[in-house]
Write a protein that holds these residues in place. Structure first.
Motif: not given
Ligand code: FUB
Length: 344
Positions: A34, A49, A65, A67, A102-103, A153-154, A244-245, A293, A295, A321
Motif C-alpha cells: 500500500d 503498510s 492483514y 499489521m 492498514w493502508a 479504510i484507505d 478500495e485504495a 491485493t 494498492h 507484500r
C-alpha cells in the motif's frame, strides 16, 4: 524447468506464473504494501503498510492483514538507495486503535507532516486517525480520537494547487464501507457489498479537510464514477467498480481518481474536472499482480510520473507484500498506458 544462472542474472527471478517481473522489490528487509509516495523537500517518501507474519488464515475480511505499526521509506530518486525508517507509529501509541493498521497516507502543511491511517477500534470498527510530526520519517504523535465523520479504510489526502486538501477514503468487504450507507455504522450490514448488482456501486468518499488538517471541513460525499453510458458504474461491474485504495493526482488541469477493483485485481482510473468529480471511467492501468491485493500511488518526480504498487514476489503469501515502482506513461489524450506487471 531450471533456469541457468546466466538467465537469472539477465531476467531476474521467475514468478509462479512462469513470467518475469516488470520490477523488483524496493526493500527486502521488511514486508511492505500500500505505498503512498510523496515528494517532500525534493526527496521521495513512501508511507506503506508494514506487513508482518501471522498465523491468521486468509479470509474475505482480510483478517490476515494484521499489521501493527508504520515505517517510512525514503529515497533521493527512483533507482537510488532506499532507507527504511524506524517505527513511525505503533498501534499501542494510538488510544482508540486496537488492531489492523492498514493502508496509510501522508500530507505536509506549514512545517508539520500528517500521517493518516485506518485501524479497527476496540469495537472492531474501522476508523481513520491522524498523527503529526515535524519530520517526514516520524515518529508521529496520534490524536487521541479518530477523525470525526471519517470511517472505513484507505485514506488518501490530495492537496490541490490552491492549497486546499481533500481526503478520499473507503473500502468495501473487510473495509466495511457497505456498513456506512446511512452515515452511521450498521453492525448487521453485509460482509461484502450491497448485493445490488444493477444499482450504482458503493464508491469512495471525499471531503475537504479543515485548515488544521486533522478534521473534515464537511460531510463526506460520494466520488461518483460514470461509465461510458454516462451512468454511475454499477455494483455488478466487478472489473470496473471501486473496491478500495483511493489515490488522486492532478495532471494538465485534470483530476485522476485511481483505485483498486479488489476481487478482480485491477488498478483502474477515472478523470474529472475538479477534486469532487464526477469522474469518467477510463480503464485499467495495472493488470493483476502476483497476490490478491495491490494498492497504488502515483507521483511526479524529476519530470517523470511513477507508479508505486505492491505484489507478493518475496513471499508468495497474500499478507506478506513488497512495494515496487515503475514508470507511468500517458497518451497524448491524457489516458494512461496500461502496465503489465510481468514482462515475458
Ligand atoms: O493492507 C491492508 C489492506 O489491503 C489495505 O488497506 C487495502 O488497500 C489492501 O491493500
Amino acid at each position: 524447468a531450471l533456469l541457468s544462472t546466466a538467465a537469472l542474472a539477465k531476467d531476474g527471478p521467475v514468478a509462479p506464473n512462469g513470467r518475469h517481473y516488470l520490477s523488483q522489490p524496493l526493500v527486502t528487509s521488511i514486508y511492505t504494501a500500500d505505498p503512498s509516495a510523496h515528494v517532500f523537500n525534493g526527496k521521495i517518501y513512501i508511507y506503506p503498510s508494514h506487513d508482518i507474519k501471522t498465523n491468521i488464515p486468509d479470509d474475505d475480511l482480510g483478517s490476515q492483514y494484521a499489521m501493527r505499526d508504520y515505517r517510512v521509506l525514503e529515497m533521493d530518486h527512483v533507482g537510488g538507495k532506499v532507507t527504511v525508517g524506524p517505527v513511525a507509529l505503533d498501534v499501542d501509541q494510538v488510544p482508540w486503535a486496537a488492531k489492523q493498521m492498514w493502508a496509510p497516507d501522508a500530507a505536509y502543511k506549514n512545517g508539520t507532516y500528517y500521517l493518516y491511517f485506518p485501524a479497527r477500534d476496540h469495537q472492531g470498527i474501522f476508523r481513520i486517525g491522524v498523527a503529526t510530526s515535524k519530520n517526514p520519517m516520524g515518529p508521529f504523535k496520534a490524536d487521541p480520537k479518530p477523525i470525526p465523520g471519517a470511517y472505513s479504510i484507505d485514506p488518501a489526502v490530495f492537496t490541490d494547487s490552491d492549497g486546499k486538501s481533500y481526503m478520499y477514503f473507503g473500502g468495501i468487504w473487510g473495509g466495511q464501507l457497505q456498513r456506512w450507507v446511512t452515515g452511521k455504522y450498521n453492525p448487521h450490514g453485509s460482509a461484502t457489498d450491497l448485493h445490488q448488482d444493477d444499482k450504482p456501486a458503493l464508491t469512495a468518499k471525499v471531503a475537504m479537510l479543515a485548515p488544521d488538517m486533522q478534521h473534515l471541513a464537511e460531510k463526506p460525499r460520494d466520488v461518483v464514477i460514470l461509465g461510458k453510458d454516462g451512468k454511475p458504474v454499477t455494483g455488478g461491474e466487478h472489473d470496473k467498480r471501486f473496491f478500495e485504495a483511493s489515490w488522486m493526482f492532478k495532471r494538465d488541469g485534470k483530476y485522476y481518481f485511481t483505485y483498486s477493483t479488489g476481487d478482480t485485481h485491477f488498478l483502474a482510473y477515472a478523470i474529472g474536472d475538479n477534486p469532487y468529480g464526477p469522474f469518467h471511467y477510463k480503464g485499467h492501468f495495472l493488470l493483476p499482480v502476483q497476490g490478491w491485493t495491490t494498492h497504488q500511488s502515483i507521483v511526479k518526480h524529476n519530470g517523470k510520473w511513477w507508479l508505486f504498487y505492491a505484489d507478493t514476489q518475496l513471499s508468495n503469501k497474500n499478507s506478506l507484500r513488497n512495494v515496487k515502482v515503475t514508470q507511468l506513461h500517458f497518451n497524448p489524450d491524457g489516458t494512461i498506458q496500461t502496465i503489465d506487471p510481468f514482462t515475458h
